[in-house]
Structures are given as structure tokens and as C-alpha cells.
Design a protein around this motif. Structure first.
Motif, PDB file in Angstrom:
ATOM      1  N   ILE A  54       0.831  -1.211   0.000  1.00 56.03           N
ATOM      2  CA  ILE A  54       0.000   0.000   0.000  1.00 56.03           C
ATOM      3  C   ILE A  54       0.863   1.259   0.000  1.00 56.03           C
ATOM      4  N   GLY A  55       1.994   1.185   0.701  1.00 57.83           N
ATOM      5  CA  GLY A  55       2.839   2.364   0.826  1.00 57.83           C
ATOM      6  C   GLY A  55       3.625   2.713  -0.421  1.00 57.83           C
ATOM      7  N   TRP A  56       4.024   1.691  -1.200  1.00 53.45           N
ATOM      8  CA  TRP A  56       4.934   1.942  -2.316  1.00 53.45           C
ATOM      9  C   TRP A  56       4.367   1.602  -3.689  1.00 53.45           C
ATOM     10  N   PHE A  57       3.157   1.088  -3.751  1.00 55.18           N
ATOM     11  CA  PHE A  57       2.534   0.718  -5.025  1.00 55.18           C
ATOM     12  C   PHE A  57       1.135   1.320  -5.095  1.00 55.18           C
ATOM     13  N   GLU A  58       0.622   1.410  -6.317  1.00 56.96           N
ATOM     14  CA  GLU A  58      -0.739   1.880  -6.510  1.00 56.96           C
ATOM     15  C   GLU A  58      -1.425   1.012  -7.560  1.00 56.96           C
ATOM     16  N   PRO A  59      -2.748   0.857  -7.463  1.00 55.54           N
ATOM     17  CA  PRO A  59      -3.468   0.007  -8.422  1.00 55.54           C
ATOM     18  C   PRO A  59      -3.288   0.507  -9.850  1.00 55.54           C
ATOM     19  N   HIS A  60      -3.154  -0.464 -10.768  1.00 59.74           N
ATOM     20  CA  HIS A  60      -3.013  -0.156 -12.199  1.00 59.74           C
ATOM     21  C   HIS A  60      -3.868  -1.177 -12.945  1.00 59.74           C
ATOM     22  N   GLY A  61      -5.171  -0.903 -13.053  1.00 60.50           N
ATOM     23  CA  GLY A  61      -6.089  -1.898 -13.604  1.00 60.50           C
ATOM     24  C   GLY A  61      -6.124  -3.101 -12.680  1.00 60.50           C
ATOM     25  N   ASN A  62      -5.851  -4.279 -13.243  1.00 64.69           N
ATOM     26  CA  ASN A  62      -5.794  -5.500 -12.445  1.00 64.69           C
ATOM     27  C   ASN A  62      -4.397  -5.756 -11.899  1.00 64.69           C
ATOM     28  N   GLU A  63      -3.496  -4.820 -12.125  1.00 65.20           N
ATOM     29  CA  GLU A  63      -2.110  -4.985 -11.695  1.00 65.20           C
ATOM     30  C   GLU A  63      -1.742  -3.874 -10.696  1.00 65.20           C
ATOM     31  N   TRP A  64      -0.441  -3.851 -10.348  1.00 59.03           N
ATOM     32  CA  TRP A  64       0.054  -2.857  -9.408  1.00 59.03           C
ATOM     33  C   TRP A  64       1.277  -2.164  -9.999  1.00 59.03           C
ATOM     34  N   ALA A  65       1.379  -0.862  -9.779  1.00 59.83           N
ATOM     35  CA  ALA A  65       2.491  -0.081 -10.324  1.00 59.83           C
ATOM     36  C   ALA A  65       3.297   0.534  -9.187  1.00 59.83           C
ATOM     37  N   VAL A  66       4.626   0.475  -9.323  1.00 55.71           N
ATOM     38  CA  VAL A  66       5.494   1.151  -8.368  1.00 55.71           C
ATOM     39  C   VAL A  66       5.222   2.653  -8.446  1.00 55.71           C
ATOM     40  N   LYS A  67       5.083   3.302  -7.306  1.00 60.51           N
ATOM     41  CA  LYS A  67       4.841   4.739  -7.309  1.00 60.51           C
ATOM     42  C   LYS A  67       6.002   5.470  -7.977  1.00 60.51           C
ATOM     43  N   ARG A  68       5.669   6.459  -8.784  1.00 59.35           N
ATOM     44  CA  ARG A  68       6.674   7.142  -9.598  1.00 59.35           C
ATOM     45  C   ARG A  68       7.754   7.803  -8.752  1.00 59.35           C
ATOM     46  N   ASP A  69       7.400   8.281  -7.567  1.00 57.10           N
ATOM     47  CA  ASP A  69       8.406   8.915  -6.708  1.00 57.10           C
ATOM     48  C   ASP A  69       9.515   7.935  -6.336  1.00 57.10           C
ATOM     49  N   LEU A  70       9.189   6.646  -6.290  1.00 57.28           N
ATOM     50  CA  LEU A  70      10.189   5.628  -5.994  1.00 57.28           C
ATOM     51  C   LEU A  70      10.883   5.167  -7.274  1.00 57.28           C
ATOM     52  N   LEU A  71      10.104   4.911  -8.318  1.00 56.43           N
ATOM     53  CA  LEU A  71      10.647   4.362  -9.552  1.00 56.43           C
ATOM     54  C   LEU A  71      11.660   5.293 -10.204  1.00 56.43           C
ATOM     55  N   ARG A  72      11.479   6.601 -10.047  1.00 55.35           N
ATOM     56  CA  ARG A  72      12.374   7.540 -10.728  1.00 55.35           C
ATOM     57  C   ARG A  72      13.788   7.533 -10.159  1.00 55.35           C
ATOM     58  N   HIS A  73      13.989   6.891  -9.021  1.00 58.74           N
ATOM     59  CA  HIS A  73      15.331   6.797  -8.446  1.00 58.74           C
ATOM     60  C   HIS A  73      16.106   5.588  -8.969  1.00 58.74           C
ATOM     61  N   LEU A  74      15.476   4.787  -9.832  1.00 59.88           N
ATOM     62  CA  LEU A  74      16.112   3.592 -10.371  1.00 59.88           C
ATOM     63  C   LEU A  74      16.566   3.833 -11.804  1.00 59.88           C
ATOM     64  N   GLN A  75      17.818   3.531 -12.087  1.00 60.47           N
ATOM     65  CA  GLN A  75      18.360   3.648 -13.435  1.00 60.47           C
ATOM     66  C   GLN A  75      18.592   2.246 -13.991  1.00 60.47           C
ATOM     67  N   TYR A  76      17.835   1.892 -15.029  1.00 52.89           N
ATOM     68  CA  TYR A  76      17.964   0.564 -15.628  1.00 52.89           C
ATOM     69  C   TYR A  76      18.814   0.635 -16.896  1.00 52.89           C
ATOM     70  N   ARG A  77      19.765  -0.290 -17.009  1.00 52.02           N
ATOM     71  CA  ARG A  77      20.655  -0.322 -18.168  1.00 52.02           C
ATOM     72  C   ARG A  77      20.879  -1.762 -18.612  1.00 52.02           C
ATOM     73  N   ARG A  78      21.016  -1.951 -19.933  1.00 57.23           N
ATOM     74  CA  ARG A  78      21.339  -3.286 -20.434  1.00 57.23           C
ATOM     75  C   ARG A  78      22.843  -3.513 -20.288  1.00 57.23           C
ATOM     76  N   MET A  79      23.221  -4.682 -19.775  1.00 58.84           N
ATOM     77  CA  MET A  79      24.637  -4.974 -19.583  1.00 58.84           C
ATOM     78  C   MET A  79      24.903  -6.462 -19.507  1.00 58.84           C
ATOM     79  N   ASN A  80      25.878  -6.903 -20.272  1.00 58.13           N
ATOM     80  CA  ASN A  80      26.435  -8.247 -20.162  1.00 58.13           C
ATOM     81  C   ASN A  80      27.585  -8.162 -19.160  1.00 58.13           C
ATOM     82  N   LEU A  81      27.443  -8.810 -18.029  1.00 56.73           N
ATOM     83  CA  LEU A  81      28.433  -8.703 -16.957  1.00 56.73           C
ATOM     84  C   LEU A  81      29.820  -9.177 -17.373  1.00 56.73           C
ATOM     85  N   VAL A  82      29.875 -10.074 -18.348  1.00 56.68           N
ATOM     86  CA  VAL A  82      31.152 -10.633 -18.759  1.00 56.68           C
ATOM     87  C   VAL A  82      31.898  -9.705 -19.712  1.00 56.68           C
TER      88      VAL A  82
END
Length: 285
Positions: free
Chosen positions: A176-204
Motif C-alpha cells: 500500500i505504501g509503495w505501489f498503486e493500483p493499475h487496472g488488475n495490476e500494481w504499479a510502483v509509485k513514480r516517486d520511488l521508480l524515478r530513483h532507479l536507473q535501468y541499463r542493459r549490460m552483459n556482466l562478462v
């Protein structure tokens, strides 16, 4: 003497696909787990109209898009929120210590989630760090999350999870604190999601994220790599850590016998520190 038995067409196809996976990601599937390849690829075979694994394997040779789809299908995307929850308790403890020691240094805590899959781990990290601070402001922490799969990253960036996924590892309070309803699913609240930087990377093989990190999580990734690739990945991670940085591995993984770069942490149970670490203190770079 009887001549050696020729490999069956199916075995040859499985070997080809396993080689494709290793070449693209560094991950290996042992001969004793070759069955997982066909199981993972059945949905793709139905979708693209291939009746046999041999036909699919042959088609990947001349179709880079199909080869990419096959690699994504073979990757293990298993993940859940707060997986092995005690790990996040230890990370929270380390984060509090870093923040206390860094008072006056005016720098952010930097965390790297390597092999982040569909994003449950970095989201759990963001929640953990937010809950250990007085508030998650712009300067509280920087979380970089990487994965080799474009498909997994697309889901992670969306921040949208099914009811089943949201119930795996999350308390009602956190849901309840960090997600909000999104139709039949749940979405991470934008205030939290915007602190995450996603990048494609092959670790090797791919370039490492820039700068130094306080904490790197690389959980349940090494077990899919060859011994040489494990050693290389651990060396690469070591090069990204601050002098007092910490490494978090999966419950069934260890650095012992894998790398001389790390040793078990004397302070944080189950975590690892650089073998030449000079604790306590906060590295400036």
C-alpha cells in the motif's frame, strides 16, 4: 571397437542453442540441464510456428532477431520482492552505517543491482533505502540496475507487476505504501521508480557502470557462469567498489575458491568485502 555414437539431431540443436546463450550472455546450461532449453523455448516455438527444436535452432543461424528472442527465452527471469529477506536487513544496516560515516561528505550512497531481471530486487532496494532514511530525497541514494535481457528490462522500467508478483515477498504495509493500483495490476509509485536507473549490460563483456559503488548485489548470477567467467565477473565487480564497499551474493554462491579479490565481511554477516579493504572509513572516490 565400435565407432562413437553420433549426437542426435535434437542434441546437436540443444548444443547450438546453449552455445548461442553463452556467446550472448556468458551464461552456461550444463548437459545435465539441457532439458531446460527445450522447455524454455516451447512458447517461442508455438508463437513462431516451429514444430521441432531442430527447426528453431537452424533458423536462429540466419535471423538475429529470432536468435535474440531465443536467448531471452532461455534466460532465467525468476525473481521476487525481498527475496531472502534477511539480506535486505543487512543491507539496511550497512546503509545506515555508510550514511552515519558520510555526514559532511555530501555524497550519495551508490548501489548496483547486477542481474536485476524484471526489477523486483532494485525496487526492494529502493524501498529498503527509503525506509532507512528520513526520506528518499534526490541525494539519498543512487541505484543502478543492469540485466542482459531487453525483455526483462522493459518490464522492470514499466514498474508494473501482476497480483501474483506483488504478493511474493511484499507485506500489505509495503504494498500500500509503495505501489498503486493499475487496472488488475500494481504499479510502483513514480516517486520511488524515478530513483532507479535501468541499463542493459552483459556482466562478462560490456563496459562497467561508471564511478564507484558502496554496495553491489550480484545474486544468483554466478551459478550460471563458467568458473573462468565467475572469476572475471568478480574481478570486474571488485574494480567498481569503493575501498570499504560490500558485495552481496546469492544464498548458494560464494567467493571462496572463485576469487582472491574478496573475503567474508567481519561486520556484515553473509556479505563480502574487498580482500585488501581498509575498514572503517568512507572512500572518497
Amino acid at each position: 571397437m565400435m565407432p562413437p555414437k553420433a549426437a542426435s539431431p535434437a542434441r546437436g540443436a540443444l548444443n547450438l542453442l546453449a552455445s548461442l546463450l553463452e556467446a550472448r550472455t556468458g551464461q552456461q546450461i550444463g548437459h545435465d540441464r539441457a532439458w531446460r532449453i527445450e522447455s524454455a523455448l516451447k512458447p517461442l516455438m508455438r508463437e513462431r510456428g516451429y514444430e521441432t527444436i531442430e527447426a528453431l535452432a537452424a533458423a536462429t543461424a540466419g535471423a538475429s532477431e529470432l536468435a535474440t528472442a531465443a536467448v531471452n527465452a532461455m534466460l532465467n527471469h525468476e525473481s521476487s520482492f525481498f527475496r531472502d529477506g534477511q539480506v535486505f536487513d543487512v543491507v539496511a544496516e550497512a546503509a545506515r552505517d555508510y550514511r552515519a560515516a558520510a555526514v559532511g561528505h555530501r555524497r550519495r550512497l551508490r548501489v548496483w543491482s547486477a542481474g536485476c531481471s524484471t526489477g523486483q530486487e532494485p525496487v526492494s532496494l529502493a524501498i529498503t533505502l527509503a525506509e532507512t532514511a528520513t526520506g528518499f530525497d534526490e541525494d539519498a541514494a543512487e541505484i543502478i540496475a543492469t540485466d542482459v535481457s531487453d525483455v526483462a528490462l522493459a518490464r522492470a522500467r514499466s514498474g508494473i507487476y501482476s497480483q501474483f508478483e506483488i504478493q511474493r515477498g511484499l507485506s500489505i504495509r509495503r504494498m500500500i505504501g509503495w505501489f498503486e493500483p493499475h487496472g488488475n495490476e500494481w504499479a510502483v509509485k513514480r516517486d520511488l521508480l524515478r530513483h532507479l536507473q535501468y541499463r542493459r549490460m552483459n556482466l562478462v563483456a560490456d563496459p562497467l557502470p561508471g564511478g564507484r559503488f558502496d554496495i553491489v548485489l550480484c545474486r544468483n548470477v554466478l551459478l550460471y557462469l563458467s568458473p573462468d567467467s565467475r572469476r572475471l565477473v568478480l574481478e570486474r565487480i571488485a574494480s567498481t567498489l569503493r575501498a570499504d564497499g560490500l558485495l552481496v551474493l546469492g544464498a548458494g554462491e560464494t567467493v571462496i575458491g572463485q576469487s582472491d579479490c574478496f573475503r567474508p565481511s567481519a561486520r556484515y554477516r553473509g556479505l563480502y568485502e574487498l580482500a585488501n579493504a581498509a575498514r572503517p572509513g568512507i572512500a572518497a572516490a
